[in-house]
Design a protein around this motif. Structure first.
Motif, PDB file in Angstrom:
ATOM      1  N   HIS A 168       6.835   2.488  -4.537  1.00  0.00           N
ATOM      2  CA  HIS A 168       7.545   1.819  -5.625  1.00  0.00           C
ATOM      3  C   HIS A 168       6.740   0.723  -6.321  1.00  0.00           C
ATOM      4  CE1 HIS A 168      11.095   3.940  -4.171  1.00  0.00           C
ATOM      5  NE2 HIS A 168      10.816   3.502  -2.954  1.00  0.00           N
ATOM      6  N   GLY A 169       5.573   0.372  -5.780  1.00  0.00           N
ATOM      7  CA  GLY A 169       4.814  -0.742  -6.350  1.00  0.00           C
ATOM      8  C   GLY A 169       4.032  -0.351  -7.595  1.00  0.00           C
ATOM      9  N   GLU A 170       3.816  -1.339  -8.480  1.00  0.00           N
ATOM     10  CA  GLU A 170       2.932  -1.101  -9.630  1.00  0.00           C
ATOM     11  C   GLU A 170       1.487  -1.079  -9.125  1.00  0.00           C
ATOM     12  OE1 GLU A 170       3.651  -3.973 -12.758  1.00  0.00           O
ATOM     13  OE2 GLU A 170       5.763  -4.069 -12.180  1.00  0.00           O
ATOM     14  N   ALA A 171       0.595  -0.611  -9.997  1.00  0.00           N
ATOM     15  CA  ALA A 171      -0.807  -0.464  -9.595  1.00  0.00           C
ATOM     16  C   ALA A 171      -1.384  -1.793  -9.111  1.00  0.00           C
ATOM     17  CB  ALA A 171      -1.629   0.098 -10.757  1.00  0.00           C
ATOM     18  N   TRP A 172      -1.121  -2.869  -9.869  1.00  0.00           N
ATOM     19  CA  TRP A 172      -1.733  -4.154  -9.473  1.00  0.00           C
ATOM     20  C   TRP A 172      -1.141  -4.655  -8.151  1.00  0.00           C
ATOM     21  CZ3 TRP A 172       0.525  -8.847  -8.520  1.00  0.00           C
ATOM     22  CH2 TRP A 172       1.848  -9.037  -8.972  1.00  0.00           C
ATOM     23  N   GLN A 173       0.159  -4.340  -7.926  1.00  0.00           N
ATOM     24  CA  GLN A 173       0.783  -4.762  -6.671  1.00  0.00           C
ATOM     25  C   GLN A 173       0.162  -4.031  -5.496  1.00  0.00           C
ATOM     26  OE1 GLN A 173       4.822  -3.814  -7.759  1.00  0.00           O
ATOM     27  NE2 GLN A 173       5.264  -5.914  -8.435  1.00  0.00           N
ATOM     28  N   GLN A 174      -0.094  -2.737  -5.709  1.00  0.00           N
ATOM     29  CA  GLN A 174      -0.745  -1.963  -4.658  1.00  0.00           C
ATOM     30  C   GLN A 174      -2.134  -2.520  -4.381  1.00  0.00           C
ATOM     31  OE1 GLN A 174      -0.512   2.146  -5.895  1.00  0.00           O
ATOM     32  NE2 GLN A 174       1.605   2.331  -5.158  1.00  0.00           N
ATOM     33  N   GLU A 175      -2.844  -2.798  -5.472  1.00  0.00           N
ATOM     34  CA  GLU A 175      -4.211  -3.304  -5.333  1.00  0.00           C
ATOM     35  C   GLU A 175      -4.225  -4.615  -4.551  1.00  0.00           C
ATOM     36  OE1 GLU A 175      -8.045  -2.842  -5.458  1.00  0.00           O
ATOM     37  OE2 GLU A 175      -6.642  -1.382  -6.293  1.00  0.00           O
ATOM     38  N   VAL A 176      -3.314  -5.491  -4.931  1.00  0.00           N
ATOM     39  CA  VAL A 176      -3.336  -6.841  -4.376  1.00  0.00           C
ATOM     40  C   VAL A 176      -2.765  -6.911  -2.964  1.00  0.00           C
ATOM     41  CG1 VAL A 176      -2.200  -9.088  -4.633  1.00  0.00           C
ATOM     42  CG2 VAL A 176      -3.372  -8.028  -6.584  1.00  0.00           C
ATOM     43  N   PHE A 177      -1.665  -6.201  -2.745  1.00  0.00           N
ATOM     44  CA  PHE A 177      -0.966  -6.367  -1.466  1.00  0.00           C
ATOM     45  C   PHE A 177      -1.283  -5.291  -0.428  1.00  0.00           C
ATOM     46  CE2 PHE A 177       1.888  -8.594  -4.490  1.00  0.00           C
ATOM     47  CZ  PHE A 177       1.854  -9.846  -3.914  1.00  0.00           C
ATOM     48  N   LEU A 178      -1.545  -4.072  -0.902  1.00  0.00           N
ATOM     49  CA  LEU A 178      -1.662  -2.975   0.063  1.00  0.00           C
ATOM     50  C   LEU A 178      -2.893  -3.086   0.947  1.00  0.00           C
ATOM     51  CD1 LEU A 178      -0.493   0.406  -1.492  1.00  0.00           C
ATOM     52  CD2 LEU A 178       0.311  -0.746   0.575  1.00  0.00           C
ATOM     53  N   LYS A 179      -4.021  -3.432   0.319  1.00  0.00           N
ATOM     54  CA  LYS A 179      -5.255  -3.429   1.089  1.00  0.00           C
ATOM     55  C   LYS A 179      -5.213  -4.362   2.299  1.00  0.00           C
ATOM     56  CE  LYS A 179      -9.900  -2.343  -0.030  1.00  0.00           C
ATOM     57  NZ  LYS A 179     -11.084  -2.483  -0.861  1.00  0.00           N
ATOM     58  N   PRO A 180      -4.834  -5.616   2.082  1.00  0.00           N
ATOM     59  CA  PRO A 180      -4.772  -6.499   3.263  1.00  0.00           C
ATOM     60  C   PRO A 180      -3.720  -6.057   4.289  1.00  0.00           C
ATOM     61  CG  PRO A 180      -4.313  -7.726   1.214  1.00  0.00           C
ATOM     62  CD  PRO A 180      -4.575  -6.327   0.816  1.00  0.00           C
ATOM     63  N   LEU A 181      -2.638  -5.433   3.813  1.00  0.00           N
ATOM     64  CA  LEU A 181      -1.629  -4.936   4.757  1.00  0.00           C
ATOM     65  C   LEU A 181      -2.198  -3.800   5.596  1.00  0.00           C
ATOM     66  CD1 LEU A 181       1.691  -4.813   2.657  1.00  0.00           C
ATOM     67  CD2 LEU A 181       1.325  -6.123   4.768  1.00  0.00           C
ATOM     68  N   VAL A 182      -2.864  -2.889   4.915  1.00  0.00           N
ATOM     69  CA  VAL A 182      -3.422  -1.723   5.606  1.00  0.00           C
ATOM     70  C   VAL A 182      -4.501  -2.152   6.598  1.00  0.00           C
ATOM     71  CG1 VAL A 182      -4.856   0.329   5.254  1.00  0.00           C
ATOM     72  CG2 VAL A 182      -2.820  -0.042   3.821  1.00  0.00           C
ATOM     73  N   GLU A 183      -5.327  -3.099   6.166  1.00  0.00           N
ATOM     74  CA  GLU A 183      -6.377  -3.575   7.074  1.00  0.00           C
ATOM     75  C   GLU A 183      -5.824  -4.443   8.195  1.00  0.00           C
ATOM     76  OE1 GLU A 183      -9.246  -5.564   4.663  1.00  0.00           O
ATOM     77  OE2 GLU A 183      -9.758  -3.745   3.536  1.00  0.00           O
ATOM     78  N   GLY A 184      -4.598  -4.926   8.013  1.00  0.00           N
ATOM     79  CA  GLY A 184      -3.999  -5.776   9.028  1.00  0.00           C
ATOM     80  C   GLY A 184      -4.329  -7.244   8.839  1.00  0.00           C
ATOM     81  N   ARG A 185      -5.032  -7.567   7.738  1.00  0.00           N
ATOM     82  CA  ARG A 185      -5.336  -8.982   7.505  1.00  0.00           C
ATOM     83  C   ARG A 185      -4.073  -9.761   7.189  1.00  0.00           C
ATOM     84  NH1 ARG A 185      -8.018  -9.816   3.056  1.00  0.00           N
ATOM     85  NH2 ARG A 185      -8.121  -7.682   2.285  1.00  0.00           N
ATOM     86  N   TRP A 186      -3.084  -9.097   6.579  1.00  0.00           N
ATOM     87  CA  TRP A 186      -1.768  -9.680   6.351  1.00  0.00           C
ATOM     88  C   TRP A 186      -0.733  -8.797   7.066  1.00  0.00           C
ATOM     89  CZ3 TRP A 186      -1.883 -10.341   0.246  1.00  0.00           C
ATOM     90  CH2 TRP A 186      -2.938 -11.207  -0.092  1.00  0.00           C
ATOM     91  N   THR A 187       0.442  -9.359   7.343  1.00  0.00           N
ATOM     92  CA  THR A 187       1.540  -8.522   7.871  1.00  0.00           C
ATOM     93  C   THR A 187       2.707  -8.551   6.889  1.00  0.00           C
ATOM     94  OG1 THR A 187       2.558 -10.335   9.103  1.00  0.00           O
ATOM     95  CG2 THR A 187       0.894  -9.023  10.261  1.00  0.00           C
ATOM     96  N   GLY A 188       3.661  -7.672   7.115  1.00  0.00           N
ATOM     97  CA  GLY A 188       4.815  -7.576   6.222  1.00  0.00           C
ATOM     98  C   GLY A 188       6.125  -7.901   6.926  1.00  0.00           C
ATOM     99  N   THR A 189       7.151  -8.179   6.145  1.00  0.00           N
ATOM    100  CA  THR A 189       8.507  -8.350   6.696  1.00  0.00           C
ATOM    101  C   THR A 189       9.499  -7.603   5.816  1.00  0.00           C
ATOM    102  OG1 THR A 189       9.283 -10.240   5.392  1.00  0.00           O
ATOM    103  CG2 THR A 189       7.903 -10.744   7.328  1.00  0.00           C
ATOM    104  N   MET A 190      10.691  -7.421   6.333  1.00  0.00           N
ATOM    105  CA  MET A 190      11.814  -6.904   5.553  1.00  0.00           C
ATOM    106  C   MET A 190      12.901  -7.961   5.565  1.00  0.00           C
ATOM    107  SD  MET A 190      12.030  -3.011   7.063  1.00  0.00           S
ATOM    108  CE  MET A 190      13.724  -2.704   6.530  1.00  0.00           C
ATOM    109  N   CYS A 191      13.155  -8.590   4.404  1.00  0.00           N
ATOM    110  CA  CYS A 191      14.150  -9.666   4.343  1.00  0.00           C
ATOM    111  C   CYS A 191      15.433  -9.143   3.717  1.00  0.00           C
ATOM    112  CB  CYS A 191      13.608 -10.849   3.554  1.00  0.00           C
ATOM    113  SG  CYS A 191      12.143 -11.601   4.297  1.00  0.00           S
ATOM    114  N   LEU A 192      16.334  -8.640   4.552  1.00  0.00           N
ATOM    115  CA  LEU A 192      17.588  -8.067   4.076  1.00  0.00           C
ATOM    116  C   LEU A 192      18.769  -8.961   4.426  1.00  0.00           C
ATOM    117  CD1 LEU A 192      15.546  -5.632   4.834  1.00  0.00           C
ATOM    118  CD2 LEU A 192      17.594  -4.224   4.863  1.00  0.00           C
ATOM    119  N   THR A 193      18.909  -9.204   5.735  1.00  0.00           N
ATOM    120  CA  THR A 193      20.130  -9.797   6.278  1.00  0.00           C
ATOM    121  C   THR A 193      20.330 -11.238   5.841  1.00  0.00           C
ATOM    122  OG1 THR A 193      19.834  -8.366   8.176  1.00  0.00           O
ATOM    123  CG2 THR A 193      21.329 -10.211   8.455  1.00  0.00           C
ATOM    124  N   GLU A 194      21.588 -11.574   5.578  1.00  0.00           N
ATOM    125  CA  GLU A 194      21.974 -12.963   5.331  1.00  0.00           C
ATOM    126  C   GLU A 194      23.097 -13.309   6.304  1.00  0.00           C
ATOM    127  OE1 GLU A 194      22.695 -13.460   1.123  1.00  0.00           O
ATOM    128  OE2 GLU A 194      20.725 -12.587   0.610  1.00  0.00           O
TER     129      GLU A 194
END
Lengths: 595, 595
Positions: B142-168
């Protein structure tokens, strides 16, 4: 934090309406156990447990007990000592103990609702006075006169507490392996040396003295379980005249770090030539210990019941308050942002499972206690004998089922909270952790199952089962034409017949191969528990219908019974299939080998 | 402390022999996913999880995570950071991510055994990288190209991690109620304001940045679940060119105190005008989030599997070492003081229950993962479509059953230890506490059950079920004359037919009253899980027989399958009875009223 309100309405219904306890007590000669007195006990018990014990439960879990390594002294969590003083002052310790030793002389069954309330309010705290009852029983039945004089009175008054020192590092179930030694001394005492583990309330700061009942071997003891003797070993030495002296050579070596009941001290106890006195005959200690164990097993069953009820109460409240999603059949509360989750059938399934197991389990647990009174005090020897057979038969069922259901109910209740149930502040996860001990101590579920099938059914030829089935049959006959009960009587009679047939099949298999007992035991026990509960549910509805209870109460009992028969009792189908598959369905696993 | 050894033999058997994964991978175009490469991944994964992660598990539980209230910074338990660095250095983070973003490009199913090993070795640690995969999926789809470029690489390499913020606080399951707001800014970004709870790995010290995927409402959003949008909100601001800037206005407000997974940071996250970017279309966030949720649900199923296996391994070892009592049929090891408890049929019942659920569950979980690969990469559209239907159908079963069985297996395994299981030092109680979260997060068992029956069976007209049943039927036909399999094929065919009939009865009831779906859902899901497992057990035996495995391996599979069919599969009888009793067996409970 989870809250607790003693379920007095249902307790009264079970004790007085379903079981007719007042009339039984009077018949057994407990003239003081009138409805008025028992009502007062219930109400005061509710006040004490709700206002004194329940508020200490969460902090007791967080703080736990602590050990002073230098002195071996155990400190209990904040408030436990004060609560215990109130318990003693209120006369609760000796509620059901004989008047001649300072007790109130009420029947055993009259103490059972109090026990349930204590366990629900604060299981960890309840473990401190718990084993005083076992020690009292052992001394009453097997102690010499001077031992009774010296040890019983402070136990009954609650000034001292008791322990059961059985388990050693290498033996729990298999006590025949125990190594603790007892050496006779010139003054008639013995020196006890050895290490006991898992000693509940082995040390604490609630009382000045602690009475350890200890299993050990005399020098001339035969090997195995026929060479075990029972000794009384006080924390502070006591002479035959009751004078306390020096501190005895017994101390707590460490406290176990456990999954739950953090407020309960689970001690490693080191006996290093401690002075003790023989209870009963040499080498007959295991039998004397069984006196304590049966009482303790029924008591642990009530722990499972109490925790289940507290878990249910909180899950019910949460399910009424928590708004989430709409009912599948359309919004039930369109003016609210969402419906309370209690409208969702799957949430009701979890709540009703708890309700059916709690309320049915309450009748089962209280009935077993009443049979204890009848077994001890009925005028007629035949009645005593039959009640004794029922107690023997029901004890493993009550212990195992009420604790397994305790694990199950605390599971469902936590599940009703969703992710919030996993968070400590709601208190639901503590109930689940605390409940987890109950299927382990005082004999695991597997051990109860062997006791039921191997001993009570096979060795004793099912005399207790026959007595129970006769009771079921009588009830079904009495209500055969009762149209309003037809939905329960038919299935109950059918299930009772299947139970009988199943028992015969198992007996036949076991005669050919003793391992068949082990293969069938667990499923046979659970099967039995569900049929016993079906009987009590049918009787609960019959009793409610005939009572002066409100229509809402009657409807509630009927609805829960309907649920029980429709959705819980069918578990017997799975258990029966497992049993019938026999040892062939339970292949051996290599004793050596990779994991 | 409990130990862990990756079950490589069984993992290989499941992946390569039963499921034929290598051929499938090749067919799907994963030319690099050869047996040699996959074997190396398994062996290196075993080494990493056994020697790096498993030793940190117990201390992680004792120490937990801590929060610096002044800065909102979370510190992970000792060793977690170093282990994570090794994980990144080893290239594990991007094992199954696309090569164009720095991943190794292996198929999804090739990562699943690693996932199981990580969860078994250290579930709490495993939760830090866990949601990076979900975030990666959401950005990929669902990400735009620049979002993929900026966020995906560090996530895939593990340099950054992700979260899912749903619950309130007021909404978990019912995301339509959520209140977090997103305000559009002139530069195309959004400011996010609101409070999210239960955010796994919401903050930690393992990486320099964290990529939060956040559900929030735009100002013009319709109410309910159709007005929710998805945003990416980094902990440290990132511009469209990938330059990191100031710390964003998002911080951890507190850490939850939980029953288990103490080493996993469960955060309250406060978004206070934090800069974020819209992912995908406005108001379509829930759909994008479902992309993440399906992946996460299958992953949580594997958590249940991993914990079950570790529990079983330890219970097996203990049951072989612990000497207690003699076999009922006579001493098996007369030279020892007692027999090892594994000779007792009731101990075997518990061990075999775990073994049947673990090894059968492994095939079930790995197969679902393989269907994900087929659904995404098969050349034939019809095959993709069918695999997609299977994934949809199997996901709630895998998630709910593997986690419910995780709770059950950790229960049995602890029970094998007797009282010792309740003591922290053995590590069994940690497994039980850790397992308890898995039936709650990523949708409770009740929610999975509604997804299966309400959506996958009713709304989608059971297309996934039909595909699965066709598979079962084909297998039964193929082995119709296979005498050595007759004891499994007959019962399997019969059970599959009953499943179909049951589904039709439920469908008919539900058409008349939608509440019937809720009444049947849980039991229908569990029933389905047991039939699915029966199929995989029959296939496991068939595969083993035809394989080059040792005779001991073949005997072991057959014995466990025999046990499964004899003693576990009959649970379907109880579930079917509950289902057939319908909503009538599930009376309503008063919404107002006493507990």
């Amino acid at each position: 934090m989870s809250s607790y309100q003693a379920p007095l309405t249902d307790m009264r219904f079970v004790l007085f309406d379903v079981l007719g306890a007042e009339a039984t007590f009077q018949r057994l000669g407990y003239t003081e156990a009138t409805r008025d007195v028992l009502d007062a006990v219930l109400e005061e018990g509710a006040r004490f447990t709700e206002t004194v014990l329940a508020p200490l439960n969460s902090e007791g879990d967080r703080k736990g007990c602590s050990l002073d390594q230098a002195t071996g002294a155990v400190t209990t969590p904040p408030g436990f000592k004060q609560a215990y003083a109130q318990y003693v002052d209120g006369g609760w310790a000796g509620l059901t103990s004989p008047a001649e030793f300072g007790g109130q002389g009420l029947p055993h069954a009259a103490g059972v609702p109090l026990k349930e309330m204590i366990d629900a309010a604060n299981l960890a705290w309840g473990n401190f006075p718990l084993l005083s009852h076992g020690a009292t029983e052992a001394l009453l039945h097997h102690g010499e006169a001077w031992q009774q004089e010296v040890f019983l009175k402070p136990l009954v008054e609650g000034r001292w507490t008791g322990t059961m020192c059985l388990t050693e590092p290498h033996c729990g179930t298999d006590l025949g392996l125990l190594k603790t030694r007892a050496e006779p001394q010139a003054d008639g005492s013995y020196t006890i040396t050895g290490t006991k583990i898992f000693i509940t309330a082995g040390d604490h700061d609630l009382t000045d003295n602690i009475v350890h009942l200890v299993l050990a071997r005399l020098p001339d003891a035969p090997s195995g379980s026929k060479g075990i003797s029972l000794f009384v070993v006080p924390k502070v030495r006591v002479d035959r005249d009751g004078n306390t002296g020096a501190v005895n050579a017994v101390r707590c070596g460490s406290l176990e770090h456990k999954m739950g009941i953090h407020g309960s001290a689970t001690c490693v106890m080191n006996f290093d030539g401690a002075q003790g006195w023989l209870i009963g005959q040499p080498h007959k200690g295991l039998m004397a210990m069984f006196t304590m164990m049966n009482t303790a097993r029924l008591a642990v069953g009530l722990q499972g019941l109490g925790l289940s009820d507290r878990a249910l109460q909180n899950a019910l409240r949460y399910s009424r308050e928590r708004l989430q999603m709409r009912a599948l059949s359309g919004a039930k509360f369109p003016d609210k942002p969402a419906d309370p989750i209690i409208v969702h059938p799957d949430v009701r399934r979890m709540l009703l499972t708890c309700k059916a197991l709690v309320e049915g389990g309450r009748v089962m647990g209280y009935d077993a206690a009443l049979q204890v009174d009848i077994a001890q005090h009925a005028a007629d020897a035949g009645e005593r004998e039959q009640a004794d057979a029922l107690v023997g038969f029901l004890t493993p069922i009550v212990k195992a089922c009420l604790t397994e259901w305790g694990v199950e109910c605390t599971y469902h209740a936590l599940q009703c909270y969703g992710g919030h149930g996993y968070i400590a502040e709601h208190g639901m996860e503590q109930l689940a952790r605390d409940a987890r001990i109950t299927t382990l101590y005082e004999g695991t579920t597997g051990i109860q199952a062997l006791d039921l099938l191997g001993r009570k059914i096979m060795q004793l030829q099912g005399v207790g089962l026959k007595a129970f089935l006769a009771q079921v049959s009588r009830f079904c006959d009495e209500h055969a034409d009762h149209a309003a009960l037809a939905e329960f009587i038919g299935p109950l009679r059918e299930k009772a017949t299947q139970w009988q047939q199943l028992t015969m099949r198992v007996g036949k298999n076991a005669a050919a191969n003793p391992d068949e007992i082990g293969a069938a035991a667990y499923d046979y026990l659970m099967y039995s528990g569900y049929v016993v509960l079906a009987y009590w549910w049918a009787r609960s509805v019959a009793t409610a219908e005939a009572s002066a209870q409100s229509q809402a109460f009657k409807d509630d009992k009927r609805a829960t019974a309907t649920f029980y028969f429709a959705r819980i009792l069918p578990r017997t189908l799975a258990h029966a299939a497992a049993i019938d598959s026999g040892i062939g369905g339970l292949p051996s696993l290599p004793v050596e080998g990779h994991a």
